[in-house]
Design an enzyme around this catalytic site. Structure first.
Site: not given
Length: 661
Positions: A327, A358
């Site tokens: 994340d 990400e």
């Protein structure tokens, strides 16, 4: 606690205090228990032991300082099931904290628990192995509670929304559900939203609570709300392992969504043990907030990097996790990500564990000198096998995620033909912007847990003036179905990894809720009856998945894969095509098709073309994926659809493979 604001990090501090072992926490094995804690600013540390999780007082024992900020206390017996925390003294006061390195904890994670991990293994777990690799990686993003909360899931009530639901084969009369459905769909990997212990919700509370899990509390302990018993700290561990074991038995690998960029609270267990060290700060002393969650982990410091790398390795070894999704990876460093990939390779074999994340962050965040943020702009500094989500592919297909009614190629956007063709080759020729080393760094997708589901985004852009009622979100409109199919067809024919949100293949809706991280489980859950209502769409995805596994021209992840793409052509507004070299030098026998011809038609009118001379077969058309019909003469691409043709091998030809070695 004194020392927090006064501490100024330096590399010299790391050189003096870094501890390189991976044995911090409470290790309980072979009838012995050893506690180790890194608390470099402490004058004194006491270990407090409790018979019960909620005991008001415990037996506190002084730990021994053994150098480099390390405190230790050994016991000649097993303390399995004992709860504990630490009392850390510094200056004029003390602070009580759970163990940031704990492998077990009490309900809601405020007190740690000693665990002999071998006593938590389900039957046969020692022999559990990841299923063999498929030719292609098809990733299915899933939340544990979403998976089985629906009463129509075929899962008994006690297991709904729990780890144990994955041990149920599933089925609800006329259609498969849960594990049986996943096997039939054909995906190769399940990506599970965070399931290490997270904050915010009450683990002992009711089923009406919901959280995506991006609030990390105890990084090395499974979340308790997914367990059938939140009071016994061993149950969450055993049942988490049962879930992974069940997925492996079903032929599915498991990817863990990890959140090492911030902590649930700025005054985390880590920060309590070493005040000022684990949180990243601005020059004025304020907390950095690149995560938009109130704090950032100070990645780039030795003990922060060691903590993260060791935690990843722990999950891989103890829980048999097959890959990790990071994340806000833009708050990590390329140096740490490459280190993690290397350490996993050394422990499990090159490329055995998949890493991706990400490549962005919510806000700016100061990095340590000599480090590089793992952002999209720095993708060339990452190992070629570390992949990133391609928001370029996502947005050009369906439209910008930050502007609800902004369309993409499939739902009314214009002048996007060249961008769509850039996506086809994994942006390898995109010299004016994002430019990865190869398609092995690309995650192709059009929907994930964040933002609108694909179905909701299509409704918002294609029904802009209509007030939608709840039942209308659940209706399989022909034009929305066509746009959904075309969106899937496009990213399934782009080079890179394939990723999609659970339920995308049956028109998953959250009724227009674009940020359902704490919305009711009834909003978030998979509605299994929709697999019947949207049976045509499910079948289309099944066909794409099965076909993709047979097409080396698309599943090739080598640095030369983009060279397979040729003849990229814009025919007119909304209509593009390209060829794919589909030969495979590694196949024991010849493949069915040496060349592929792909067309996308996002326009309102059909487009007719006659492919080059050869024995062509229609593999995908507007209605069906993996249909395998003979193409005779001219072929027509229906409005708002895709067409995939395969040209068969000349059996007598001596084929040379120029790419994909």
């Amino acid at each position: 606690m004194s020392g927090m604001k006064e501490f100024q990090y330096s590399r010299e501090f790391d050189r003096e205090y870094e501890y390189k072992g991976d044995d911090l926490g409470a290790l309980c094995e072979e009838g012995k228990t050893c506690f180790k804690l890194w608390a470099p600013f402490a004058d004194k540390v006491e270990l407090c032991l409790y018979a019960e999780a909620d005991s008001a007082s415990g037996r506190c024992l002084s730990m021994e300082a053994v150098g480099r900020g390390l405190w230790q206390l050994n016991f000649p017996e097993s303390l399995h099931g004992t709860y504990y925390d630490y009392l850390i003294w510094n200056g004029k006061g003390s602070v009580q904290t759970a163990d940031p390195y704990a492998r077990g904890c009490c309900c809601n994670g405020t007190r740690s628990m000693v665990v002999d991990l071998r006593l938590t293994d389900p039957e046969g777990f020692a022999e559990d192995r990841a299923p063999g690799k498929s030719s292609e990686t098809i990733i299915y993003e899933l939340h544990i509670k979403d998976f089985s909360f629906d009463p129509n899931s075929g899962v008994q009530k006690a297991f709904r929304g729990k780890y144990k639901a994955f041990t149920v084969q599933g089925g609800n009369g006329s259609y498969p559900t849960v594990i049986a459905y996943l096997k039939q769909l054909g995906i190769t990997h399940v990506h599970l939203l965070p399931f290490f212990d997270f904050g915010w919700l009450d683990e002992a509370g009711g089923d009406e609570q919901f959280n995506w899990g991006y609030d990390p509390l105890n990084y090395n302990v499974p979340e308790g709300s997914f367990a059938t018993d939140v009071k016994d700290g061993t149950v969450r561990i055993r049942e988490c392992k049962e879930m992974i074991q069940a997925l492996h038995r079903a032929g599915i690998r498991v990817i863990m969504d990890v959140v090492y960029n911030h902590t649930h609270d700025a005054e985390s267990w880590l920060e309590r043990t070493a005040p000022g060290y684990f949180n990243r700060r601005l020059k004025n002393g304020e907390l950095s907030d690149g995560s938009a969650c109130g704090n950032d982990m100070a990645v780039g410091r030795a003990m922060v990097d060691n903590y993260i790398a060791n935690s990843v390795m722990y999950w891989a070894k103890e829980y048999h996790i097959d890959g990790f999704r990071f994340d806000l990876m833009g708050l990590m460093t390329t140096e740490l990500m490459n280190r993690i990939q290397l350490e996993l390779d050394e422990a499990f074999g090159s490329g055995e564990k998949l890493l991706y994340g990400e490549p962005w962050r919510a806000n700016e965040s100061p990095m340590e000198a000599g480090t590089h943020a793992a952002l999209k702009d720095n993708v060339k500094l990452l190992d070629e096998r570390i992949a990133v989500f391609s928001d370029d592919t996502r947005d050009v297909i369906k439209g910008d995620v930050f502007f609800a009614k902004a369309p993409g190629f499939v739902n009314g956007g214009t002048k996007l033909e060249d961008r769509i063709l850039d996506a086809v080759a994994g942006w390898k020729d995109n010299f004016g912007g994002f430019h990865p080393k190869s398609c092995s760094q690309i995650i192709n997708y059009v929907s994930a847990h964040d933002n609108f589901t694909l179905w909701d985004k299509l409704l918002l852009t294609m029904r802009q003036d209509k007030e939608m009622k709840e039942e209308e979100y659940l209706t399989p409109y022909d034009d929305i179905l066509a746009a959904n199919k075309l969106a899937a067809f496009i990213y399934f024919t782009c080079q890179g990894y394939i990723f999609f949100q659970a339920g995308e293949e049956f028109g998953r809706t959250k009724f227009g809720d674009e940020n359902s991280y704490r919305s009711a489980p009834e909003v978030n859950m998979l509605r299994w009856e929709q697999t019947e209502v949207f049976r045509e769409l499910v079948s289309y995805y099944q066909g794409l998945i099965a076909l993709r596994k047979e097409l080396p021209g698309l599943y090739d992840k080598s640095s030369l894969a983009s060279g397979r793409i040729s003849g990229r052509t814009v025919h007119r507004e909304g209509v593009v095509s390209f060829f794919v070299d589909n030969r495979d030098s590694h196949a024991s026998g010849k493949r069915n098709w040496e060349e592929l011809y792909v067309m996308y038609n996002a326009s309102d009118t059909a487009y007719t073309t006659e492919p080059e001379t050869g024995d062509w077969e229609i593999l995908v058309d507007a209605d069906t994926a993996n249909c395998r019909k003979q193409a005779v003469g001219k072929v027509t691409v229906a409005p708002h659809s895709g067409l995939l043709l395969g040209r068969c091998y000349n059996a007598s030809a001596d084929v040379e493979i120029p790419v994909g070695e």
